[in-house]
Design an enzyme around this catalytic site. Structure first.
Site, mmCIF file in Angstrom:
data_model
loop_
_atom_site.group_PDB
_atom_site.id
_atom_site.type_symbol
_atom_site.label_atom_id
_atom_site.label_comp_id
_atom_site.label_asym_id
_atom_site.label_seq_id
_atom_site.Cartn_x
_atom_site.Cartn_y
_atom_site.Cartn_z
ATOM 1 N N LYS A 1 0.858 -1.176 0.000
ATOM 2 C CA LYS A 1 0.000 0.000 0.000
ATOM 3 C C LYS A 1 0.903 1.238 0.000
ATOM 4 O O LYS A 1 1.548 1.552 1.007
ATOM 5 C CB LYS A 1 -0.917 -0.028 1.229
ATOM 6 C CG LYS A 1 -1.975 -1.122 1.138
ATOM 7 C CD LYS A 1 -2.914 -0.838 -0.026
ATOM 8 C CE LYS A 1 -3.707 -2.044 -0.448
ATOM 9 N NZ LYS A 1 -4.460 -1.805 -1.691
ATOM 10 N N LYS B 1 -13.008 -6.898 -8.321
ATOM 11 C CA LYS B 1 -13.624 -6.989 -6.989
ATOM 12 C C LYS B 1 -15.113 -7.275 -7.185
ATOM 13 O O LYS B 1 -15.797 -6.545 -7.907
ATOM 14 C CB LYS B 1 -13.446 -5.672 -6.237
ATOM 15 C CG LYS B 1 -12.015 -5.377 -5.827
ATOM 16 C CD LYS B 1 -11.939 -4.110 -4.988
ATOM 17 C CE LYS B 1 -10.619 -3.983 -4.264
ATOM 18 N NZ LYS B 1 -9.490 -3.615 -5.125
HETATM 19 MG MG MG Z 1 -6.112 -1.982 -5.726
#
Ligand code: MG
Length: 367
Positions: A165, A265
């Site tokens: 991240k 997703k």
């Molecule tokens: Mg991503």
């Protein structure tokens, strides 16, 4: 077969690491997940789950899942849950947009079709290409040395694919990427996911500074056009996620050669029905894919496992074992991580059974 009730529970999922942090100082300590059961007049129940990554990641939020189900649920009573396209059309007619609301209902309908036919959902989604699913591990945003230590520990646990991240201060992000890549073997895979956090000038600084490394760059900037401008100026393999929230953006991005990998997703797209469409198109277009969701527990992880296990092996970069990131399990039969992989659950449907006695009474029921 007819839907005769929809039951909804709110489930809290605390994180093993205490918190999960990504670009722009965003973080979540306890995930607010929505678990639902669709009951039918033939005594078969299907399960679904939706868990947004807080309210400031995608245009989705936990209370919105439950509010949306209250709005949609009455329109589903009496419909045949085995007819996914019909169900999807009714949901789209009754609620514009809000794919995250529809995802759990769609998931439960697939679970029912699997139970009726005696087949795993992965078989219904096209067939099981592999029961063993490679996982990636997301490394929460921390100072570079801490992220490198966490990555080393997860590598010791068996993971071989990692997503850092980043999307913060570009100088620190360069240190993060370099420190983590230095730990990995050449066959290990590394993705630097900025989660829209860089301005184009920051993104160019980072991609130029790490261009000698074997690393994927994921969703560097907020808009599609900004990402495309970075893509045109880097040789590093490129991933789009937040911008690919449906078929139209995928078609445009495929035409523009805007990425090498797409992050699929389930709730971003509206559930398994829509994810299958996007996935199959991506496979034909030669894309790599990460198959996952925004977050979730045992049921969402099972749905991810079925979607990933039916994705062509050469196109599947990795899936995510979200139920391995949280302290709370609420279902039997859920996939469990073993080293750097998880296995497709056994049994028909999603192969996962929430423990109703532990869940307590539903937050609400539509019947
Ligand atoms: Mg991503």
């Amino acid at each position: 077969m007819k839907i005769n009730a929809v039951h909804v529970w709110q489930v809290s999922l605390p994180l093993n690491e205490g918190s999960y942090r990504w670009a722009g100082g965003k973080s979540v300590d306890v995930f607010d997940s929505t678990l639902l059961a669709i009951d039918t007049d033939e005594g078969i129940t299907g399960w679904g789950e939706v868990c947004p990554l807080g309210p400031v990641y995608l245009p989705a939020y936990a209370e919105g899942v439950r509010g949306g189900i209250q709005k949609l649920g009455p329109h589903l009573l009496g419909l045949d849950p085995r007819e996914h396209a019909v169900l999807w059309q009714v949901m789209d007619d009754q609620l514009k947009g809000h794919p995250f609301v529809k995802s759990g209902l769609d998931m439960a309908a697939w679970d029912i079709l699997g139970k009726v036919t005696g087949l795993p959902v992965a078989t219904l989604l096209g067939g099981i290409t592999s029961r063993e699913i490679p996982l990636y591990r997301a490394i929460s945003q921390r100072p570079a040395e801490e992220m490198a230590a966490n990555l080393r520990s997860y590598r010791d646990d068996g993971y071989r694919r990692f997503q850092l991240k980043v999307g913060g201060d570009p100088d620190e992000d360069i240190r993060r990427i370099r420190a983590c890549r230095a730990i990995l073997e050449p066959s290990d895979k590394l993705v630097a996911d900025a989660n829209t956090g860089w301005l184009p000038a920051d993104a160019m600084r980072v991609v130029n500074a790490v261009r000698d490394l074997d690393v994927f760059i994921e969703q560097p900037c907020l808009s599609y056009d900004e990402c495309l401008s970075i893509r045109a100026r880097t040789t590093l393999p490129f991933v789009l996620d937040e911008n690919i929230d449906g078929l139209e953006p995928l078609l445009r991005a495929a035409h523009d050669r805007a990425m090498d990998m797409v992050n699929i997703k389930l709730s971003k797209l509206g559930g398994l029905t829509q994810a299958r469409l996007v996935r199959d198109l991506c496979a034909r277009l030669g894309m790599l894919m990460i198959v996952e969701d925004s977050w979730g527990g045992d049921v969402a992880t099972a749905a991810i496992a079925h979607a990933a296990a039916s994705t062509p092996v050469r196109n599947l970069f990795a899936a995510t074992d979200f139920n391995g990131y949280v302290t709370h399990s609420f279902a039997d039969g859920a996939p469990r991580r073993m080293g750097g992989t998880m296995c497709l659950p056994d049994g028909p449907g999603l192969g996962v059974t929430p423990r109703r006695d532990e869940l307590g009474p539903p937050a609400f029921t539509i019947a």
